[in-house]
Design an enzyme around this catalytic site. Structure first.
Site, PDB file in Angstrom:
ATOM      1  N   HIS A  30       0.803  -1.235   0.000  1.00 11.88           N
ATOM      2  CA  HIS A  30       0.000   0.000   0.000  1.00 11.88           C
ATOM      3  C   HIS A  30       0.827   1.272   0.000  1.00 11.88           C
ATOM      4  O   HIS A  30       0.518   2.226   0.722  1.00 11.88           O
ATOM      5  CB  HIS A  30      -0.961  -0.006   1.187  1.00 11.88           C
ATOM      6  CG  HIS A  30      -2.055  -1.014   1.086  1.00 11.88           C
ATOM      7  ND1 HIS A  30      -2.430  -1.625  -0.089  1.00 11.88           N
ATOM      8  CD2 HIS A  30      -2.860  -1.558   2.052  1.00 11.88           C
ATOM      9  CE1 HIS A  30      -3.405  -2.483   0.135  1.00 11.88           C
ATOM     10  NE2 HIS A  30      -3.705  -2.464   1.432  1.00 11.88           N
ATOM     11  N   HIS A  49      -9.709   2.256   0.113  1.00 10.87           N
ATOM     12  CA  HIS A  49      -9.725   1.093   0.995  1.00 10.87           C
ATOM     13  C   HIS A  49     -10.912   1.173   1.971  1.00 10.87           C
ATOM     14  O   HIS A  49     -10.767   0.918   3.168  1.00 10.87           O
ATOM     15  CB  HIS A  49      -8.416   1.047   1.786  1.00 10.87           C
ATOM     16  CG  HIS A  49      -8.006  -0.316   2.247  1.00 10.87           C
ATOM     17  ND1 HIS A  49      -8.778  -1.087   3.070  1.00 10.87           N
ATOM     18  CD2 HIS A  49      -6.903  -1.051   2.008  1.00 10.87           C
ATOM     19  CE1 HIS A  49      -8.165  -2.219   3.314  1.00 10.87           C
ATOM     20  NE2 HIS A  49      -7.024  -2.240   2.683  1.00 10.87           N
ATOM     21  N   GLU A  57     -11.458  -3.383  -3.052  1.00 11.03           N
ATOM     22  CA  GLU A  57     -10.403  -2.471  -3.544  1.00 11.03           C
ATOM     23  C   GLU A  57     -10.186  -2.701  -5.049  1.00 11.03           C
ATOM     24  O   GLU A  57      -9.455  -3.611  -5.449  1.00 11.03           O
ATOM     25  CB  GLU A  57      -9.112  -2.707  -2.773  1.00 11.03           C
ATOM     26  CG  GLU A  57      -9.245  -2.566  -1.258  1.00 11.03           C
ATOM     27  CD  GLU A  57      -8.185  -3.351  -0.507  1.00 11.03           C
ATOM     28  OE1 GLU A  57      -6.991  -3.236  -0.854  1.00 11.03           O
ATOM     29  OE2 GLU A  57      -8.552  -4.081   0.437  1.00 11.03           O
TER      30      GLU A  57
HETATM   31  C1  G6D Z   1      -3.866  -6.963   5.638  1.00  8.44           C
HETATM   32  O1  G6D Z   1      -3.542  -8.528   3.857  1.00  8.44           O
HETATM   33  C2  G6D Z   1      -4.370  -7.458   4.306  1.00  8.44           C
HETATM   34  C3  G6D Z   1      -4.355  -6.357   3.301  1.00  8.44           C
HETATM   35  O2  G6D Z   1      -4.872  -6.816   2.061  1.00  8.44           O
HETATM   36  C4  G6D Z   1      -5.208  -5.198   3.830  1.00  8.44           C
HETATM   37  O3  G6D Z   1      -5.219  -4.157   2.898  1.00  8.44           O
HETATM   38  C5  G6D Z   1      -4.631  -4.740   5.163  1.00  8.44           C
HETATM   39  O4  G6D Z   1      -4.576  -5.801   6.081  1.00  8.44           O
HETATM   40  C6  G6D Z   1      -5.491  -3.641   5.782  1.00  8.44           C
HETATM   41  O5  G6D Z   1      -2.511  -6.653   5.509  1.00  8.44           O
END
Ligand code: G6D
Length: 348
Positions: free
Chosen positions: A105, A179, A313
């Site tokens: 991210h 998100h 997402e």
């Molecule tokens: C965890 O694996 C998930 C991710 O996909 C998510 O975006 C995040 O938590 C908030 O890492």
């Protein structure tokens, strides 16, 4: 149609503006200048009761930390990048290893942590909040000065459109999304496990235990827990014996979307609220809030719990082993990145 605004000052001293967009039929969307974070999406249920259908922290100050990325714009690159590096034009770029040795991210301080510059417009049939941000060359390790514009557009048909645009002065990689954690019960009064989902996809990306793809796509016919081609409750198959569910501790996978007007439908049979998603993007990661380790209070006074929100997402596929899917997130110098995702709310 109106836009109201107010200010909050966080513990760090950063001042953040809160924008409240209201359409002519009572739908409200609240957005922060920090990370383009959505804090409320207020829509009616079958009885005309207006409640927010996204999770929200009780203490707004927590949005400065916001470990689960609640409702935030994600970038420069949403999702994971294997081994937190990529090769562009024979040069290796490295990023923060902020998730099991991989990049997640956009790195340590991605777009969700930035203050965006806002411009607003109230028109007859829509209200618009435009957010802009300049991600400097080298920010979080990414090459190129990237000028990003995200437009939140609320219409009188209870649609929230998110339009992304980016331009760069050097070849780079870009993958933008929001998100948001949805829960159609209203004020997160129930878990999402009994709420139903349709996803217009025949395949998912095969992931390993670090949630990194190797390029192989799995058929949802052979992995029925991931088959949402007929709308079904999120919780119906979430505990099935499938290695992919074990790796994700639930759903946390990219679905490869088929062409078509509707990518996702999300429905609550009790409130009768329905959310339909259309997108220009090739994929959607459905994340069923499989972790909620920190005992932090939501705006409904409850401590956050797993499966009380679900994220859709929309995005390009993540960069996996041997830089698989890298081509999809390339943005060449002088080209323009565009992406649109529409969330339409109704009662069914
Ligand atoms: C965890 O694996 C998930 C991710 O996909 C998510 O975006 C995040 O938590 C908030 O890492």
């Amino acid at each position: 149609m109106e836009i109201n605004q107010s200010k909050i000052t966080f513990n760090s001293g950063r001042e953040v503006t809160v924008y409240q967009l209201i359409n002519n039929v009572g739908m409200q969307v609240e957005i922060l200048s920090l990370g383009g974070i959505l804090t409320k999406i207020v829509v009616p249920d079958k009885d005309g009761c207006f409640e927010s259908i996204i999770l929200n922290w009780d203490d707004m100050a927590y949005y400065e930390e916001n470990l689960p990325y609640f409702n935030a714009l994600i970038g420069r690159v949403a999702g994971r990048i294997h081994d937190a590096k990529v090769t562009l034009n024979d040069k290796v770029y490295t990023f923060a290893k902020n998730n099991n040795g991989n990049s997640l991210h956009g790195g340590s301080k991605g777009f969700d942590k930035k203050i965006w510059t806002a411009a607003q417009e109230v028109a007859e049939k829509e209200v618009v909040l435009q957010l802009t941000y300049l991600s400097k060359d080298g920010e979080e390790g990414f090459p190129g000065n990237l000028e990003v514009t995200v437009v939140y557009r609320l219409t009188n048909e209870n649609e929230l459109k998110i339009e992304y645009k980016a331009q760069t002065d050097e070849d780079t990689i870009v993958n933008l999304t929001n998100h948001a954690y949805f829960n159609l019960s209203g004020n997160a009064k129930r878990s999402v496990l009994d709420q139903e989902v349709f996803i217009n996809a025949d395949k998912i990306c095969k992931l390993d235990e670090e949630l990194i793809p190797d390029g192989e796509l799995l058929s949802v016919e052979e992995h029925p827990a991931f088959n949402f081609k007929e709308r079904k409750a999120i919780g119906r198959d979430i505990h099935q014996d499938d290695l992919q569910l074990k790796y994700g501790n639930g759903y946390d996978h990219p679905w490869v979307l088929n062409d078509g007007t509707k990518a996702v439908e999300f429905y609550d049979p009790i409130s009768k609220r329905c959310m339909e998603i259309a997108t220009t993007e090739p994929g959607v990661v459905m994340y069923t809030m499989n972790y909620a380790d920190d005992p932090i209070k939501l705006s409904n006074g409850e401590i956050q719990k797993p499966h009380y929100g679900v994220c859709f997402e929309t995005q390009k596929l993540p960069i996996g082993y041997n830089e698989v899917f890298k081509e999809g997130v390339l943005l060449k110098k002088g080209d323009t990145y565009t992406s649109t995702t529409t969330f339409k709310f109704s009662i069914k």
